[in-house]
Design a protein around this motif. Structure first.
Motif, PDB file in Angstrom:
ATOM      1  N   ILE A 162      23.186 -17.191  -2.804  1.00  0.00           N
ATOM      2  CA  ILE A 162      23.590 -18.082  -3.973  1.00  0.00           C
ATOM      3  C   ILE A 162      24.782 -19.004  -4.006  1.00  0.00           C
ATOM      4  O   ILE A 162      24.523 -20.243  -4.041  1.00  0.00           O
ATOM      5  N   SER A 203      23.378 -23.002  -3.569  1.00  0.00           N
ATOM      6  CA  SER A 203      23.270 -23.402  -4.791  1.00  0.00           C
ATOM      7  C   SER A 203      23.711 -25.013  -4.711  1.00  0.00           C
ATOM      8  O   SER A 203      24.528 -25.457  -4.193  1.00  0.00           O
ATOM      9  N   VAL A 245      28.948 -22.166  -9.006  1.00  0.00           N
ATOM     10  CA  VAL A 245      28.486 -20.838  -9.233  1.00  0.00           C
ATOM     11  C   VAL A 245      29.426 -20.082 -10.039  1.00  0.00           C
ATOM     12  O   VAL A 245      30.750 -19.984  -9.324  1.00  0.00           O
ATOM     13  N   ILE A 285      25.357 -22.198 -12.292  1.00  0.00           N
ATOM     14  CA  ILE A 285      24.743 -20.861 -12.236  1.00  0.00           C
ATOM     15  C   ILE A 285      25.529 -19.700 -12.235  1.00  0.00           C
ATOM     16  O   ILE A 285      26.439 -19.622 -11.815  1.00  0.00           O
TER      17      ILE A 285
END
Length: 132
Positions: A116, A120, A124, A94
């Motif tokens: 996030i 996640s 990331v 991501i």
């Protein structure tokens, strides 16, 4: 498998898109561009976003990068939209853009970015725009 990127028509969003595009090419994976609509945007903001997304699609198509642009309207928040898309597509990465913050603001990471990073299902990549 895919690369998922959170996109807004901002300098941070463009930095995230550029980094995600590079990763998609490097890894030979499709790119999934996620735009979370908040629902409180003006008609002018929606029109600007639509034009920006047309440019994104055209750029990715001209470079031969497999992609999917998903505009997710209302309901969930940005973090849930990105995490949900990553889970659904089996994302390997991501990519998010981070805003520059004041010295005091640097003590606190944005709530969406923090969620996030913590929740996640895959690595990331957080990028900041060039200072120029």
């Amino acid at each position: 498998m895919s690369i998922v990127v959170g996109y807004l028509a901002t300098v941070e969003g463009r930095a995230a898109l550029a980094a995600a595009t590079g990763e998609a090419v490097r890894r030979s994976e499709p790119l999934v561009v996620v735009v979370s609509e908040r629902g409180d945007e003006s008609e002018e903001q929606r029109s600007e976003l639509s034009a920006s997304l047309d440019d994104v699609r055209s750029s990715l198509e001209s470079r031969g990068i497999p992609h999917d642009v998903r505009v997710i309207a209302g309901g969930r928040d940005v973090a849930e939209d990105l995490i949900g898309t990553a889970e659904e597509t089996g994302a390997t990465l991501i990519v998010i853009g981070l805003r520059r913050r004041s010295p005091v603001g640097k003590l606190i990471l944005g709530a969406n970015a923090q969620r996030i990073l913590l929740d996640s299902p895959c690595p990331v990549l957080a990028v900041k725009p060039d200072p120029s």
